[in-house]
Scaffold this motif. Structure first.
Motif, PDB file in Angstrom:
ATOM      1  N   GLY A  45      13.244   1.032  18.933  1.00 56.56           N
ATOM      2  CA  GLY A  45      12.670   1.387  17.633  1.00 56.56           C
ATOM      3  C   GLY A  45      11.451   2.278  17.778  1.00 56.56           C
ATOM      4  N   ALA A  46      11.607   3.543  17.446  1.00 52.88           N
ATOM      5  CA  ALA A  46      10.501   4.492  17.542  1.00 52.88           C
ATOM      6  C   ALA A  46       9.555   4.297  16.363  1.00 52.88           C
ATOM      7  CB  ALA A  46      11.041   5.912  17.564  1.00 52.88           C
ATOM      8  N   MET A  47       8.260   4.488  16.613  1.00 46.95           N
ATOM      9  CA  MET A  47       7.242   4.297  15.586  1.00 46.95           C
ATOM     10  C   MET A  47       6.391   5.557  15.460  1.00 46.95           C
ATOM     11  SD  MET A  47       7.795   1.100  14.734  1.00 46.95           S
ATOM     12  CE  MET A  47       6.497   0.029  14.220  1.00 46.95           C
ATOM     13  N   LYS A  48       5.737   5.689  14.291  1.00 49.07           N
ATOM     14  CA  LYS A  48       4.789   6.778  14.079  1.00 49.07           C
ATOM     15  C   LYS A  48       3.598   6.223  13.307  1.00 49.07           C
ATOM     16  CE  LYS A  48       6.830   8.393   9.738  1.00 49.07           C
ATOM     17  NZ  LYS A  48       7.409   9.517   9.029  1.00 49.07           N
ATOM     18  N   LYS A  49       2.488   6.954  13.314  1.00 45.20           N
ATOM     19  CA  LYS A  49       1.275   6.534  12.609  1.00 45.20           C
ATOM     20  C   LYS A  49       1.258   7.124  11.205  1.00 45.20           C
ATOM     21  CE  LYS A  49      -1.569   4.464  15.639  1.00 45.20           C
ATOM     22  NZ  LYS A  49      -2.036   3.142  15.455  1.00 45.20           N
ATOM     23  N   ILE A  50       0.843   6.296  10.233  1.00 43.93           N
ATOM     24  CA  ILE A  50       0.658   6.755   8.861  1.00 43.93           C
ATOM     25  C   ILE A  50      -0.723   6.290   8.393  1.00 43.93           C
ATOM     26  CG2 ILE A  50       3.103   6.796   8.272  1.00 43.93           C
ATOM     27  CD1 ILE A  50       1.097   4.057   6.777  1.00 43.93           C
ATOM     28  N   THR A  51      -1.192   6.883   7.303  1.00 40.60           N
ATOM     29  CA  THR A  51      -2.448   6.466   6.688  1.00 40.60           C
ATOM     30  C   THR A  51      -2.143   6.012   5.264  1.00 40.60           C
ATOM     31  OG1 THR A  51      -3.615   8.131   7.985  1.00 40.60           O
ATOM     32  CG2 THR A  51      -4.801   7.176   6.132  1.00 40.60           C
ATOM     33  N   THR A  52      -2.710   4.857   4.876  1.00 36.96           N
ATOM     34  CA  THR A  52      -2.475   4.318   3.533  1.00 36.96           C
ATOM     35  C   THR A  52      -3.558   4.795   2.563  1.00 36.96           C
ATOM     36  OG1 THR A  52      -3.754   2.313   3.907  1.00 36.96           O
ATOM     37  CG2 THR A  52      -1.415   2.242   4.513  1.00 36.96           C
ATOM     38  N   GLU A  53      -3.414   4.409   1.311  1.00 36.39           N
ATOM     39  CA  GLU A  53      -4.351   4.812   0.263  1.00 36.39           C
ATOM     40  C   GLU A  53      -5.779   4.344   0.506  1.00 36.39           C
ATOM     41  OE1 GLU A  53      -3.447   2.485  -3.481  1.00 36.39           O
ATOM     42  OE2 GLU A  53      -1.880   1.741  -2.135  1.00 36.39           O
ATOM     43  N   THR A  54      -5.984   3.308   1.315  1.00 35.30           N
ATOM     44  CA  THR A  54      -7.333   2.810   1.590  1.00 35.30           C
ATOM     45  C   THR A  54      -7.897   3.363   2.899  1.00 35.30           C
ATOM     46  OG1 THR A  54      -6.506   0.849   2.742  1.00 35.30           O
ATOM     47  CG2 THR A  54      -6.885   0.652   0.365  1.00 35.30           C
ATOM     48  N   GLY A  55      -7.103   4.185   3.600  1.00 33.45           N
ATOM     49  CA  GLY A  55      -7.562   4.751   4.873  1.00 33.45           C
ATOM     50  C   GLY A  55      -7.105   3.962   6.084  1.00 33.45           C
ATOM     51  N   LEU A  56      -6.348   2.893   5.882  1.00 36.97           N
ATOM     52  CA  LEU A  56      -5.839   2.077   6.977  1.00 36.97           C
ATOM     53  C   LEU A  56      -4.736   2.823   7.720  1.00 36.97           C
ATOM     54  CD1 LEU A  56      -5.791  -0.802   8.311  1.00 36.97           C
ATOM     55  CD2 LEU A  56      -3.967  -1.335   6.695  1.00 36.97           C
ATOM     56  N   GLU A  57      -4.809   2.843   9.054  1.00 39.04           N
ATOM     57  CA  GLU A  57      -3.757   3.455   9.868  1.00 39.04           C
ATOM     58  C   GLU A  57      -2.816   2.367  10.362  1.00 39.04           C
ATOM     59  OE1 GLU A  57      -5.231   5.973  12.945  1.00 39.04           O
ATOM     60  OE2 GLU A  57      -5.900   7.489  11.516  1.00 39.04           O
ATOM     61  N   VAL A  58      -1.508   2.602  10.189  1.00 41.75           N
ATOM     62  CA  VAL A  58      -0.493   1.612  10.535  1.00 41.75           C
ATOM     63  C   VAL A  58       0.639   2.302  11.287  1.00 41.75           C
ATOM     64  CG1 VAL A  58       1.097  -0.122   9.606  1.00 41.75           C
ATOM     65  CG2 VAL A  58      -1.018   0.358   8.404  1.00 41.75           C
ATOM     66  N   SER A  59       1.198   1.640  12.299  1.00 45.32           N
ATOM     67  CA  SER A  59       2.395   2.131  12.982  1.00 45.32           C
ATOM     68  C   SER A  59       3.611   1.649  12.210  1.00 45.32           C
ATOM     69  CB  SER A  59       2.457   1.601  14.417  1.00 45.32           C
ATOM     70  OG  SER A  59       1.435   2.172  15.181  1.00 45.32           O
ATOM     71  N   MET A 102       0.828  -1.200   0.000  1.00 49.23           N
ATOM     72  CA  MET A 102       0.000   0.000   0.000  1.00 49.23           C
ATOM     73  C   MET A 102       0.859   1.245   0.000  1.00 49.23           C
ATOM     74  SD  MET A 102      -2.981  -0.878   2.642  1.00 49.23           S
ATOM     75  CE  MET A 102      -4.318  -1.892   2.143  1.00 49.23           C
ATOM     76  N   GLU A 103       0.351   2.281  -0.645  1.00 48.80           N
ATOM     77  CA  GLU A 103       1.064   3.554  -0.694  1.00 48.80           C
ATOM     78  C   GLU A 103       0.687   4.407   0.515  1.00 48.80           C
ATOM     79  OE1 GLU A 103       1.533   7.515  -3.490  1.00 48.80           O
ATOM     80  OE2 GLU A 103       0.583   5.730  -4.320  1.00 48.80           O
ATOM     81  N   VAL A 104       1.691   5.079   1.083  1.00 49.81           N
ATOM     82  CA  VAL A 104       1.478   5.974   2.215  1.00 49.81           C
ATOM     83  C   VAL A 104       0.998   7.314   1.655  1.00 49.81           C
ATOM     84  CG1 VAL A 104       2.584   7.152   4.148  1.00 49.81           C
ATOM     85  CG2 VAL A 104       3.277   4.829   3.554  1.00 49.81           C
ATOM     86  N   VAL A 105      -0.191   7.764   2.107  1.00 52.32           N
ATOM     87  CA  VAL A 105      -0.728   9.037   1.612  1.00 52.32           C
ATOM     88  C   VAL A 105      -0.650  10.137   2.667  1.00 52.32           C
ATOM     89  CG1 VAL A 105      -2.250   8.004  -0.097  1.00 52.32           C
ATOM     90  CG2 VAL A 105      -3.101   8.390   2.211  1.00 52.32           C
ATOM     91  N   GLU A 106      -0.505   9.751   3.931  1.00 48.25           N
ATOM     92  CA  GLU A 106      -0.413  10.738   5.003  1.00 48.25           C
ATOM     93  C   GLU A 106       0.542  10.209   6.061  1.00 48.25           C
ATOM     94  OE1 GLU A 106      -3.569  12.378   8.159  1.00 48.25           O
ATOM     95  OE2 GLU A 106      -4.271  12.452   6.082  1.00 48.25           O
ATOM     96  N   SER A 107       1.459  11.064   6.499  1.00 46.39           N
ATOM     97  CA  SER A 107       2.469  10.638   7.459  1.00 46.39           C
ATOM     98  C   SER A 107       2.723  11.749   8.475  1.00 46.39           C
ATOM     99  CB  SER A 107       3.768  10.313   6.719  1.00 46.39           C
ATOM    100  OG  SER A 107       4.804  10.048   7.615  1.00 46.39           O
ATOM    101  N   GLU A 108       2.847  11.359   9.738  1.00 46.93           N
ATOM    102  CA  GLU A 108       3.204  12.331  10.775  1.00 46.93           C
ATOM    103  C   GLU A 108       4.659  12.737  10.579  1.00 46.93           C
ATOM    104  OE1 GLU A 108       2.672  10.427  14.539  1.00 46.93           O
ATOM    105  OE2 GLU A 108       0.510  10.389  14.385  1.00 46.93           O
ATOM    106  N   PHE A 109       4.987  13.959  10.961  1.00 50.33           N
ATOM    107  CA  PHE A 109       6.381  14.386  10.948  1.00 50.33           C
ATOM    108  C   PHE A 109       7.011  13.882  12.235  1.00 50.33           C
ATOM    109  CE2 PHE A 109       9.788  17.391  11.976  1.00 50.33           C
ATOM    110  CZ  PHE A 109      10.563  17.236  10.837  1.00 50.33           C
ATOM    111  N   ALA A 110       8.137  13.203  12.122  1.00 51.86           N
ATOM    112  CA  ALA A 110       8.789  12.659  13.310  1.00 51.86           C
ATOM    113  C   ALA A 110      10.295  12.820  13.196  1.00 51.86           C
ATOM    114  CB  ALA A 110       8.433  11.196  13.480  1.00 51.86           C
TER     115      ALA A 110
END
Length: 188
Positions: A148-162, A132-140
């Motif tokens: 291992g630090a993680m951040k939340k992103i949103t994919t092209e289908t609206g799925l949120e993943v760390s 899946m393509e990342v369409v929205e990403s937090e600035f970190a």
């Protein structure tokens, strides 16, 4: 008819006129008496999940499920449309038949397995991983992190993943459809 001792995860059967798929299976043998089989079952017509205990020796009716590859075409707001890859026949399924937990992983032109019982579509099997393509990403900023630090992103289908901090908008990532977890970055 099959004995309940032969039930395993993924087995499908009929009980009380309903179709069920075994999600979890635990065999419990007390010190005295008959063994009990504790199962978590999903009703394939309604999507409801139930707990059911069987006594060793019980029997359920085994059924034949036909599985065939289909391609996801589009969603018209009410139904998700799939095309059989061999016959080009189209099948429309409501979101409730697919399962709310599977919807965020379905992309256009994606190949999935459709399970049918006597011509009635009952289940959709996703591949183990999906790109899946990342369409929205937090600035970190990495900073002084010990683990291992993680951040939340949103994919092209609206799925949120760390994901790890190095994943950016526009990257293509691989996601496990069973757990919803990040697997790897496929391309930048």
């Amino acid at each position: 008819m099959i004995d309940v001792n032969e039930l395993r995860k993924g087995t499908t059967f009929t009980m009380d006129g309903e179709l069920y798929k075994v999600l979890e299976y635990v065999h419990h043998k007390p010190g005295r008496g008959k063994a009990t089989i504790r199962t978590t079952l999903r009703n394939l017509r309604t999507g409801a999940t139930i707990q059911h205990n069987f006594i060793s020796g019980d029997k359920v009716e085994d059924i034949y499920i036909e599985r065939r590859p289909v391609q996801y075409l589009y969603n018209d707001g009410t139904f998700y449309h799939f095309m059989d890859k061999e016959t080009y026949e189209q099948t429309a399924l409501p979101a409730s038949a697919i399962g709310e937990n599977k919807l965020p992983y379905i992309k256009e032109n994606m190949e999935v397995m459709l399970s049918t019982y006597e011509g009635e579509p009952i289940d959709l099997e996703l591949p183990i991983t999906v790109d899946m393509e990342v369409v929205e990403s937090e600035f970190a900023v990495a900073g002084d992190t010990a683990t291992g630090a993680m951040k939340k992103i949103t994919t092209e289908t609206g799925l949120e993943v760390s994901v790890p901090l190095f994943v950016e908008r526009g990257d293509v990532i691989r996601v496990d459809t069973r757990s919803g977890e990040y697997v790897e970055r496929v391309s930048k």
